[in-house]
Motif scaffolding. Structure first.
Motif, PDB file in Angstrom:
ATOM      1  N   GLY D 445     114.567 -43.896  -7.695  1.00 25.14           N
ATOM      2  CA  GLY D 445     113.718 -43.003  -8.477  1.00 25.14           C
ATOM      3  C   GLY D 445     112.536 -42.444  -7.704  1.00 25.14           C
ATOM      4  N   ALA D 446     112.461 -42.735  -6.410  1.00 25.85           N
ATOM      5  CA  ALA D 446     111.426 -42.104  -5.577  1.00 25.85           C
ATOM      6  C   ALA D 446     111.976 -40.752  -5.148  1.00 25.85           C
ATOM      7  CB  ALA D 446     111.104 -42.971  -4.359  1.00 25.85           C
ATOM      8  N   MET D 447     111.724 -39.740  -5.985  1.00 25.98           N
ATOM      9  CA  MET D 447     112.453 -38.486  -5.879  1.00 25.98           C
ATOM     10  C   MET D 447     111.858 -37.492  -4.894  1.00 25.98           C
ATOM     11  SD  MET D 447     115.048 -38.862  -7.572  1.00 25.98           S
ATOM     12  CE  MET D 447     115.934 -39.263  -9.045  1.00 25.98           C
ATOM     13  N   THR D 448     110.718 -37.810  -4.306  1.00 30.62           N
ATOM     14  CA  THR D 448     110.155 -36.863  -3.351  1.00 30.62           C
ATOM     15  C   THR D 448     110.245 -37.454  -1.953  1.00 30.62           C
ATOM     16  OG1 THR D 448     107.956 -37.799  -3.585  1.00 30.62           O
ATOM     17  CG2 THR D 448     108.547 -36.009  -5.089  1.00 30.62           C
ATOM     18  N   LEU D 449     110.200 -36.594  -0.971  1.00 30.89           N
ATOM     19  CA  LEU D 449     110.434 -37.035   0.400  1.00 30.89           C
ATOM     20  C   LEU D 449     109.379 -38.042   0.860  1.00 30.89           C
ATOM     21  CD1 LEU D 449     112.042 -36.936   2.959  1.00 30.89           C
ATOM     22  CD2 LEU D 449     110.809 -34.842   3.620  1.00 30.89           C
ATOM     23  N   GLY D 450     108.127 -37.713   0.583  1.00 36.77           N
ATOM     24  CA  GLY D 450     107.071 -38.624   1.017  1.00 36.77           C
ATOM     25  C   GLY D 450     107.241 -40.004   0.401  1.00 36.77           C
ATOM     26  N   ALA D 475     105.089 -46.227   7.806  1.00 34.56           N
ATOM     27  CA  ALA D 475     106.039 -45.311   7.182  1.00 34.56           C
ATOM     28  C   ALA D 475     105.883 -43.920   7.770  1.00 34.56           C
ATOM     29  CB  ALA D 475     105.802 -45.276   5.686  1.00 34.56           C
ATOM     30  N   PRO D 476     106.985 -43.221   7.994  1.00 34.26           N
ATOM     31  CA  PRO D 476     106.896 -41.809   8.380  1.00 34.26           C
ATOM     32  C   PRO D 476     106.243 -41.015   7.251  1.00 34.26           C
ATOM     33  CG  PRO D 476     109.153 -42.671   8.589  1.00 34.26           C
ATOM     34  CD  PRO D 476     108.365 -43.688   7.847  1.00 34.26           C
ATOM     35  N   GLN D 477     105.598 -39.942   7.617  1.00 42.22           N
ATOM     36  CA  GLN D 477     104.825 -39.193   6.627  1.00 42.22           C
ATOM     37  C   GLN D 477     105.495 -37.871   6.264  1.00 42.22           C
ATOM     38  OE1 GLN D 477     101.918 -40.480   5.218  1.00 42.22           O
ATOM     39  NE2 GLN D 477     102.724 -42.281   6.305  1.00 42.22           N
ATOM     40  N   ALA D 478     105.431 -37.558   4.988  1.00 47.89           N
ATOM     41  CA  ALA D 478     105.884 -36.242   4.531  1.00 47.89           C
ATOM     42  C   ALA D 478     105.181 -35.935   3.240  1.00 47.89           C
ATOM     43  CB  ALA D 478     107.396 -36.235   4.340  1.00 47.89           C
ATOM     44  N   GLU D 479     105.203 -34.661   2.890  1.00 41.95           N
ATOM     45  CA  GLU D 479     104.566 -34.275   1.635  1.00 41.95           C
ATOM     46  C   GLU D 479     105.489 -34.550   0.459  1.00 41.95           C
ATOM     47  OE1 GLU D 479     103.034 -30.369   1.537  1.00 41.95           O
ATOM     48  OE2 GLU D 479     101.930 -30.619   3.422  1.00 41.95           O
ATOM     49  N   ASP D 480     104.870 -34.705  -0.696  1.00 45.93           N
ATOM     50  CA  ASP D 480     105.650 -34.851  -1.914  1.00 45.93           C
ATOM     51  C   ASP D 480     105.851 -33.483  -2.552  1.00 45.93           C
ATOM     52  OD1 ASP D 480     106.075 -37.580  -1.837  1.00 45.93           O
ATOM     53  OD2 ASP D 480     104.042 -37.972  -2.574  1.00 45.93           O
ATOM     54  N   GLU D 481     107.088 -33.069  -2.615  1.00 46.48           N
ATOM     55  CA  GLU D 481     107.377 -31.769  -3.197  1.00 46.48           C
ATOM     56  C   GLU D 481     107.337 -31.881  -4.734  1.00 46.48           C
ATOM     57  OE1 GLU D 481     109.190 -33.706  -1.397  1.00 46.48           O
ATOM     58  OE2 GLU D 481     111.276 -33.790  -2.010  1.00 46.48           O
ATOM     59  N   PRO D 482     107.151 -30.745  -5.408  1.00 43.08           N
ATOM     60  CA  PRO D 482     107.114 -30.794  -6.884  1.00 43.08           C
ATOM     61  C   PRO D 482     108.469 -31.228  -7.435  1.00 43.08           C
ATOM     62  CG  PRO D 482     107.052 -28.514  -6.091  1.00 43.08           C
ATOM     63  CD  PRO D 482     106.922 -29.386  -4.888  1.00 43.08           C
ATOM     64  N   ARG D 483     108.465 -31.984  -8.507  1.00 47.31           N
ATOM     65  CA  ARG D 483     109.737 -32.524  -8.977  1.00 47.31           C
ATOM     66  C   ARG D 483     109.833 -32.606 -10.503  1.00 47.31           C
ATOM     67  NH1 ARG D 483     109.044 -36.563 -11.533  1.00 47.31           N
ATOM     68  NH2 ARG D 483     107.561 -38.242 -11.167  1.00 47.31           N
ATOM     69  N   ASP D 484     109.006 -31.886 -11.194  1.00 50.63           N
ATOM     70  CA  ASP D 484     109.062 -31.953 -12.658  1.00 50.63           C
ATOM     71  C   ASP D 484     110.464 -31.595 -13.173  1.00 50.63           C
ATOM     72  OD1 ASP D 484     107.816 -31.949 -15.396  1.00 50.63           O
ATOM     73  OD2 ASP D 484     108.573 -29.885 -15.291  1.00 50.63           O
TER      74      ASP D 484
END
Lengths: 416, 95, 189, 981
Positions: D445-450, D475-484
């Motif tokens: 359920g961790a639906m965003t890349l970050g 942890a490698p870093q990335a942004e969390d994209e919108p996921r609504d």
């Protein structure tokens, strides 16, 4: 609502909006003449025959989950009566005869398909044992046919005749054997029982059996207490757990049998084939899946799942006998909990508690027994004497030394 | 399944052969006045619990020892593995 | 009496197969004698073994070389071990029994088994295809042994060196055993 | 350029062109393509037909969840039905054909069923086809069967071979997407033994399909770097093309590695390897699967998953359409639009079921808020979609996103149930995970890349901690994209059929009908409608189906629950599950020591368990096996015969308490057996049934050698160990098998002693006095060779068994035959052995069948009542000792020219031939060359009291019966003078 082609036509033309529930969803009444614990194939069949054949209609079937959620919903659908011992063969032959008229009887197409069952043999000793069995079947009024290798080569050219580790020397057919759409059996019986007044109560778990002075009075359930004159256990797979509610120890262990289905394929197999030198049997469903299985996992369990060694063992048996299936894919595997009895044969009997009855110990062969089991259990419940074809299926037979051991494996349930 | 053999460490259950309830260790005395009844119960009746189960496994493809494995028949979790000979001795079968 | 003589034809004699830098050979004249430690006499047996071979019977799952290097002791079970040595004549059991003076029960196992030595850097990769035991050098050190099953055959596997294993299996199924081992190398090389 | 839909970019190698055919049409692609991406590149939109209605089907997904694009791959014996084009790696020369149609794919004659669909609704077949009864099997069922099924087996033996293997690790990471790579990196850097398995041929998971960045690099580049690092570490095993398909008990996982499926030719190597992975801990990072939305005619070719469209564009450089529309209920669908626009693919509209502002700016695309697609047009390829407001949008590719379902499958293989998460509108792993498993990333359920990267790292760290290791790195870093995401499952405004299960043709109407008819449990729904039972196991359909059921039943989704997730995760070839065990390699062969001699001397072999034994030895001029067998039996009785009996189990028994032990396991007394003597012993099971018989020889005070039957050698050993360890651990007794160690030969017949006299060294007295019947001892043969000699007889003749170390066995056979030349000695096989034992009335496997007691066998006197033994007490149960119990006796045909049949049943003369009158059965028969007629052994009620009675022996399976006479089972030398002579 009677089912027919005409009804399908009429409903189809009106958007299929007129179909009625196949069974009611009643709340439990305070008391019944008979409570059947277990809404599986056997329990529903018992209710059906009680109502239809014995006029006992004030009956409730209590099901912990959804009807047909036990082994009638997770078996490999085979029907046959190729037994050998008198204590069994009459019973299973009666069952096969009931299958043959079942759909017209309960107006539901369970797809009883008598496409034959074949047991292959690979040695002279196995052949002798199958001849003995086939002859016993004949004497009991069933059908059997001995096939030699040449006949099998003609009929089943895809079997491995030329490179097999254990050469195929022939087989014993029962042409009247075959398969049935297993879930539909539960639904058909449920529909037939319901229409005759039986209350089928789902999501109702029995949590206690009320006994006073050695006489059963009813049951405690997750939906409250329900009184009854007679209580009939019919929970193969969970017999140990339910019987424990009445303080009973049984000559039964619970084991898991795995079963398997392949992806859908165009027709490959004509009937059911059983590999006598490995642990493998297979048929093909009307949808095209190869339905197959083998041995039980072999350890006590109530978990409806198995482990890898048996999965691989079954596949080995399959490839050894018909290497054409190498590129067919296993789609799904599942496990059902079996009541493995001490001689591989079942029980339909009274218990030491007045009014409490027991039906179980079906091992991995309960599906084919469903009609006769229901009929004979209904007979016992209605009349308090065993049906003539089920007189040997008694709980006390081990104490007396009367074993119904088709495989000759003795009191080790996981070998049956 | 993996059975953590007390002498050999974890081994695949495929190396073992299963027999049944560890009560099979408790073979009755043939001269007991109730021998017939006791042997019947010994031979045929099982607790068959849904939960903790003590059971006999034989390490046929291994050191040939019989083990008493305590295993949950609902989860398959194994909580104890003992040499059957030790269990048998502890139950007084030292004759 | 006529003169008859018996010729020895062990099942895998002369096996010598190569797969790249790996090799499968059958050791010649390998003798095996089993030891059983008498109940209550375990200590005495252990002492006699230590005296006879200059090394103690090792722990279960381990092997140990005798002081003179000619013999290896294998410990297979709580009351069972094997003595493994090179010995051509069919009297290995007597040789061992004589050394132990009745302190342990002995049974000749020489002809019960057949053996293959597999060596080379890809051994483990090949054995991985049939052996359920973890043969990683940290988990299965030199001298470790395990009795297990491979391709429906009972097998005792012994790590004799970093990249060398000795495999023992039943002599009657020697050909199937060799086929299983050989196929494993053929499949990975 | 045939690849009309190929665009720039992607992870394909354009420097190489691969040729392949689909339905015979030649097409081209590149390394790195899947068959699906190549088909799309070549403009092949229609790829198959659905199961029930034979509706045209196109490619829906880009992964293993594909329900539509199933093809028959390859040809000839390698034809492989139901193969997902979406995960089939393209290779040069690949051939694929579509399946489940009559006539060409484009004009499937079976498509008429679609017009009958109102009458083929859920469960229609349960309600009809019942009249007349015979028509089901003769007419209806064959018709159903031939139109059911999908692909075809070649009906030829699978020519490829398969292998298996076993792997061990500290940590198994399942899935090499972002969270799996993060987990594997953390664990690998910390020194744990790691296995990283991924079903794809290029690790990276969604990173290969997205335009997102990790650690400030393109995601796919980061994945490549991570993989390179992992590949360089000795403690990591990186397994691509490997699907972990099942989670079994105690950290055991099943995995399938596809080794040569991506090659035109396997080069003789195994096609696939089935691995059993033993892991101490596991991280499941299996990602998530995008789900469709049900709306009218949503099954048309050209309707695709939005994420798949993105994959084809980004990873494969293929534009699935020229004018793409997006239909979404969530933010993720927008990324498809944005990525396509960025790559120059025209996006005509974004239809968002939510009434909310644009998630991002997509040049050229109309944003239609709070709307939905209710119908589509275009039979074999999408032409336009109709929205709920009635407007029609021309499009050739509709990218649909209904949100994502975490791939929780493996978390449920041990009957764990997933939990519903409202914020995700999805099921996530439940609380009861397989032992040792943690879940990371989208699967959890961790639906965003970050979040996925962070959780991969964190779960690995947690598992390392449990292993006693310390996590290294971050942890490698990335942004969390919108996921609504909205809970929007189907378009209620659709009047047309809306598909839920695309392969099995289950529609929203079917689900509603099932609910109306009472099939309200999700399991009943599945079974009644067949939803989720197709080759994709409902990966794209199940959750939507149960959501629609919940809505129809007015229940919350979690109350309806899911069906049970069962292995395998994706289908596994049966050949792979079997591995090498097929054909002659199904089980090992055991060969007797004289096998070579036998094969050089005319032997025909027979399988006896795993053994191959000589069945008979044909001589030139013999017309059939009976000639050989008769000769061998006669010659043995007249002079001497030799038989390799090594297969009998041999157990070396030593210990101070060995005698006491034997006395407890055999039913007859063994305490007083003298050294140098052999005794016949009968073993019972604890339930009192006869189990095994054999002889035990006392070699010295504390040393016995037991023989068992061939069949029971292993089982008897097991039971003896049980008795030794579990019943009587206080006895000093030790067991070891020596079956294979001694080559043992029966030397039988009047000249047996004369023959052995020439082989056994002179020092040993073989006279009847010096070595009488039932004597045993250690001797030497052939000038000093240690051997064992037993004077025992199965044939009833003067007979010995002589054993030498097995390596001398082949030579020993030679020597015995050579020494026997002057007596015309014959080798005899198992058939003659059987003839002679029947002539002597000895019970063997057909009689010791696990159903007979000592009493039945005529061995009641061998169950001592003076001592305890296994089986003694229970053998006394009343019904096992009935007066009319069956007894083993002999039979001969009244008409001596007739041949008895084993398996015949006995009926008393004058009785009706029905089971209730069954008197018993014939267990073994043989032609006795000594007597010149057929003889048999069999069990019949009160047999011992019925000598001379004539009964009917019936074999209806042979359509025959004959009269037989009950006689003594001892046909030859009943007094036993010969064997004592």
């Amino acid at each position: 609502m009677r089912y027919s082609a005409l009804r399908i036509l009429r409903e189809g033309l009106t958007g299929n909006k007129g179909w009625k529930p196949v069974w009611r969803e009643p709340d439990p009444k305070p008391d019944y003449d008979v409570i059947i614990i277990g809404g599986g194939g056997h329990g529903l069949a018992t209710a059906y025959y009680l109502a239809k054949e014995f006029g006992v209609r004030n009956v409730a079937v209590l099901e912990k989950g959804w009807i047909g959620s036990g082994n009638v919903g997770r078996n490999t659908t085979i029907i046959r009566s190729n037994y050998m011992l008198p204590g069994n063969e009459h019973f299973y032959e009666m069952s096969l005869k009931l299958w043959e008229g079942l759909e017209q009887d309960f107006n539901y197409n369970a797809m009883v398909s008598q496409r034959s069952i074949l047991n292959l043999f690979h040695s002279d000793a196995q052949r002798d044992a199958f001849v003995r069995r086939g002859n016993a079947m004949f004497l009991a009024g069933a059908d059997a046919e001995l096939a030699d290798e040449a006949q099998l080569r003609r009929e089943l050219p895809f079997l491995d005749f030329d490179n097999a580790r254990f050469p195929i020397k022939g087989g014993l057919y029962q042409r009247r054997g075959g398969t049935v759409r297993h879930d539909a059996v539960a639904w058909g019986y449920a529909r037939g029982a319901d229409s005759r007044g039986v209350d089928i109560i789902q999501n109702c778990e029995v949590t206690g059996i009320d006994v006073e002075n050695g006489v059963v009075r009813g049951v405690q359930t997750s939906r409250g207490p329900i009184r009854a004159r007679k209580v009939a256990m019919c929970v193969a797979g969970s017999s140990g757990r339910v019987a424990a509610l009445a303080g009973m120890r049984l000559p039964i262990e619970s084991h898991v049998l795995q079963a398997f289905v392949s992806e859908g394929l165009k027709p490959v197999l004509p009937g059911v084939i059983t590999f006598g030198a490995g642990h493998f049997y297979v048929s093909q469903s009307d949808k095209g899946g190869l339905v197959f299985g083998g041995d039980i996992d072999g350890y006590n369990t109530y978990a409806q799942r198995g482990n890898l060694p048996v999965v691989e063992d079954v596949a080995e048996g399959g490839m050894a006998i018909m290497p054409i299936i190498g590129r067919a894919r296993l789609l799904r595997s599942w496990g059902g909990v079996m009541d493995m009895s001490m001689d591989g044969s079942p029980f339909i009997d009274k218990t030491h508690i007045d009014g409490l009855y027991f039906n179980g110990g079906w091992c991995y062969g309960g599906f084919k027994a469903t009609p006769a089991s229901g009929y004979c259990y209904a007979h016992l419940l209605a009349r308090d004497v065993p049906h003539p074809v089920a007189t040997e299926m008694r709980l006390d037979r081990f104490k007396r030394g009367h074993l119904i051991d088709e495989k000759g494996q003795g009191n080790q349930p996981n070998l049956h | 399944m993996i059975i953590n053999h007390p002498l050999l460490g974890p081994r695949d259950a495929a190396e073992f052969v299963y027999l049944g309830d560890a009560s099979l260790i408790d073979r009755p005395d043939w001269q007991d006045p109730d021998a017939a009844e006791k042997f019947y119960e010994y031979g045929y009746l099982r607790d068959n619990p849904a939960g903790q189960h003590q059971e006999l496994w034989y390490h046929e493809q291994g050191d040939r020892s019989w083990l008493v494995v305590t295993r949950d028949t609902l989860s398959h979790e194994i909580t104890k593995v003992e040499l059957a000979r030790d269990v048998a001795k502890a139950r007084g079968r030292d004759k | 009496m006529a003169d008859y003589s018996l010729i020895s034809t062990p099942p895998l004699a002369g096996t010598d197969l190569r797969f790249g830098t790996c090799r499968i050979t059958a050791p010649a004249d390998l003798a095996l004698v089993s030891l059983a430690l008498p109940l209550g006499g375990e200590d005495a047996a252990q002492k006699a073994i230590a005296k006879a071979f200059g090394t103690a019977l090792p722990d279960i799952g381990q092997s140990a070389a005798a002081s003179d290097g000619s013999t290896t002791l294998l410990r297979l079970g709580i009351d069972q071990g094997f003595v493994m040595f090179t010995h051509a004549t069919p009297d290995a059991e007597r040789v061992v029994a004589a050394k132990l003076g009745g302190a342990a029960y002995t049974t000749d196992q020489t002809d019960v088994w057949c053996a293959l030595d597999v060596t080379g850097p890809d051994c483990r990769r090949a054995l991985e295809r049939i052996c359920p035991i973890d043969l990683h050098p940290d988990a299965f050190t030199i001298g470790s042994l395990a009795r297990t099953t491979m391709e429906h055959l009972g097998v005792i596997v012994i790590r004799t060196d970093t990249d060398s294993f000795r495999l023992l299996s039943a002599s009657s199924s020697a050909q199937s055993f060799l086929h299983a081992v050989e196929t494993s190398f053929a499949n990975v090389m | 350029m045939s690849q009309i839909n190929r665009i720039d970019g992607g992870q394909i190698d354009r420097s190489k062109l691969l040729s392949f055919t689909f339905n015979g049409r030649e097409m081209h692609g590149h390394p790195g393509d899947t068959l699906a991406s190549a088909l799309l590149a070549n403009g092949q939109i229609l790829v198959g037909r659905s199961f029930k209605y034979h509706r045209p089907r196109g490619i829906l997904t880009a992964g293993s969840e594909e329900p539509n694009a199933l093809v028959q791959l390859r040809s000839g014996a390698r034809q492989e039905p139901n193969t997902r084009a979406t995960v089939t790696e393209l290779f040069d020369g690949l051939t694929a054909t579509s399946q489940n149609h009559r006539g060409p794919l484009e004009f499937d004659l079976m498509a008429v069923t679609d017009f009958a669909s109102p009458f083929l609704s859920a469960g229609f077949y349960y309600k009809t086809f019942m009249w007349p009864r015979a028509f089901w099997e003769k007419l209806y069922e064959p018709a159903i069967r031939s139109s059911a099924g999908l692909g075809r087996l070649s009906m030829q033996d699978d020519p490829d071979h398969y292998d298996k293997g076993f792997l061990h690790c500290d940590l198994l990471v399942i899935g090499a997407g972002p969270s799996g790579l993060a987990a594997a990196l953390t664990a690998a850097r910390s020194g744990a033994r790691v296995i990283l398995a991924d079903e794809d041929f290029t690790p990276g998971g969604r990173l290969n399909s997205e335009t997102l960045s990790v650690d400030n690099m393109a995601g796919a580049d980061w994945a490549r770097m991570a993989v390179a690092e992992l590949a360089s570490l000795p403690n990591v095993r990186l397994m691509t093309r490997t699907t972990v398909y099942g989670a079994y008990d105690h950290g055991t996982y099943g995995a399938l590695e596809r080794c040569t499926d991506h090659l035109a030719d396997s080069g003789g190597k195994p096609r696939q390897v089935l691995w059993r992975i033993y892991s101490k801990r596991a991280v499941l990072a299996a990602g998530a699967t995008e789900r469709p939305i049900a709306f009218g005619n949503n099954d048309r070719p050209g309707v695709m998953m939005a994420s798949a469209v993105r994959t084809y564009v980004n990873r494969f450089g293929v534009a699935p359409g020229k004018q793409v529309a997006v239909f979404t209920n969530n933010d993720d669908g927008w990324r498809t639009a944005a990525d396509l626009a960025a790559r120059g693919v025209s996006v005509v509209a974004i239809i968002d079921s939510r009434d909310k502002p644009a998630v991002c700016d997509v040049p050229g695309a109309r944003h239609i808020r709070g709307a939905a697609v209710k119908d589509t047009v275009g039979r074999k390829a999408l032409k336009s979609v109709t929205l709920t407001d009635g407007q029609v949008i021309p499009t050739d590719c509709l990218a649909v996103s209904g949100g994502w379902n975490p791939n929780v499958h493996l978390t449920c293989h041990q009957r764990g149930r997933p939990n519903w998460r409202d914020d995700l509108q999805a099921f996530v792993p439940g609380d009861s995970l397989p032992v040792g498993m943690q879940v990371a990333g989208a699967a959890n359920g961790a639906m965003t890349l970050g979040a996925a990267l962070a959780e991969g790292h964190a779960q690995a760290a947690r598992q390392l901690d449990a292993l006693g290791l310390t996590a290294k790195g971050s942890a490698p870093q990335a942004e969390d994209e919108p996921r609504d995401c909205a809970g929007f499952w189907h378009v209620k405004e659709s009047a047309k059929r809306a598909w839920v299960d695309l392969q099995n043709d289950v529609t929203v109407k079917d689900i509603k009908q099932a609910n109306r008819e009472g099939f309200r449990s999700v399991e009943l729904l599945k079974r009644y409608t067949t939803m989720g039972m197709a080759t994709d196991q409902g990966k794209t359909s199940n959750i939507a189906g149960l959501a629609i059921l919940a809505e129809d039943a007015g229940k919350p989704i979690p109350e309806v629950g899911t069906t049970i997730f069962r292995p395998p995760y994706t289908p596994i070839p049966i050949g792979a599950l079997a591995g090498r065990a097929r054909g002659k390699d199904f089980r090992p062969y055991r060969l007797t020591p004289s096998h070579k001699w036998a094969s050089e001397n005319g032997a025909t072999f027979v399988e006896v368990g795993n053994w191959l034994r000589a069945q008979w030895y044909a001589r030139p001029g013999e017309q059939g096996w009976r000639d050989s067998v008769d000769r061998e039996a006669l010659q043995t009785r007249q002079s001497v015969g030799i038989c390799d009996v090594t297969t009998l189990g041999k157990i070396d028994i030593q210990g101070r308490d060995a005698a006491e032990f034997l006395n407890r396991v055999y039913s007859n007394a063994f305490l007083k057996l003298p050294v140098g003597k052999v005794r016949y012993g009968l073993m019972l099971r604890e339930d009192g049934i006869a189990y095994d018989d054999g002889t035990t020889a006392r070699m010295s005070e504390n040393h016995y050698v037991m023989t068992t039957t061939t069949a029971n050698a292993v089982l008897v050993f097991r039971r003896l160990e049980f008795a030794r360890q579990c019943l009587w651990p206080g006895l000093d007794v030790h067991l070891i098998s020596t079956t294979d160690g001694w080559a043992q030969f029966a030397v039988a017949g009047p000249n047996a002693r004369n023959l052995l006299r020439k082989v056994v060294d002179e020092a040993h007295d073989l006279s009847n006095e010096g070595f009488p019947f039932m004597a045993c001892g250690e001797v030497t043969v052939c000038g000093g060779m240690p051997a064992r000699l037993f004077r025992i007889s199965f044939s009833g003749e003067l007979a010995y068994e002589v054993a030498v170390p097995a390596r001398y066995g082949n030579s020993m056979m030679d020597v015995l035959m050579e020494a026997g030349r002057e007596f015309d000695a014959v080798p005899y096989g198992t058939e003659a052995l059987g003839v002679m034992r029947i002539e002597k009335g000895h019970a063997a496997g057909n009689e010791l069948n696990g159903q007979t007691t000592a009493l039945n066998l005529g061995l009641g006197g061998m169950v001592s009542q003076k001592k305890d033994c296994i089986g003694q007490t229970l053998s006394k149960r009343p019904e096992m000792n009935r007066d009319d119990a069956i007894r083993l006796v002999g039979f001969r045909p009244v008409d001596r020219s007739k041949k008895l049949i084993a398996g015949s049943h006995f009926i008393t003369k004058g009785d009706e031939a029905i089971m209730d009158n069954d008197q018993g059965w014939m267990s073994s028969v043989a032609y006795s060359p000594s007597l010149g007629h057929s003889i048999g052994l069999g069990f019949i009620k009160r047999g011992h009291e019925r000598m001379g009675e004539i009964v009917r022996a019936m074999s209806p399976v042979h359509d025959t019966e004959m009269e037989v006479e009950i006689v003594s089972a001892h046909f030859i030398d009943p007094e036993g003078d010969r064997l004592r002579g």
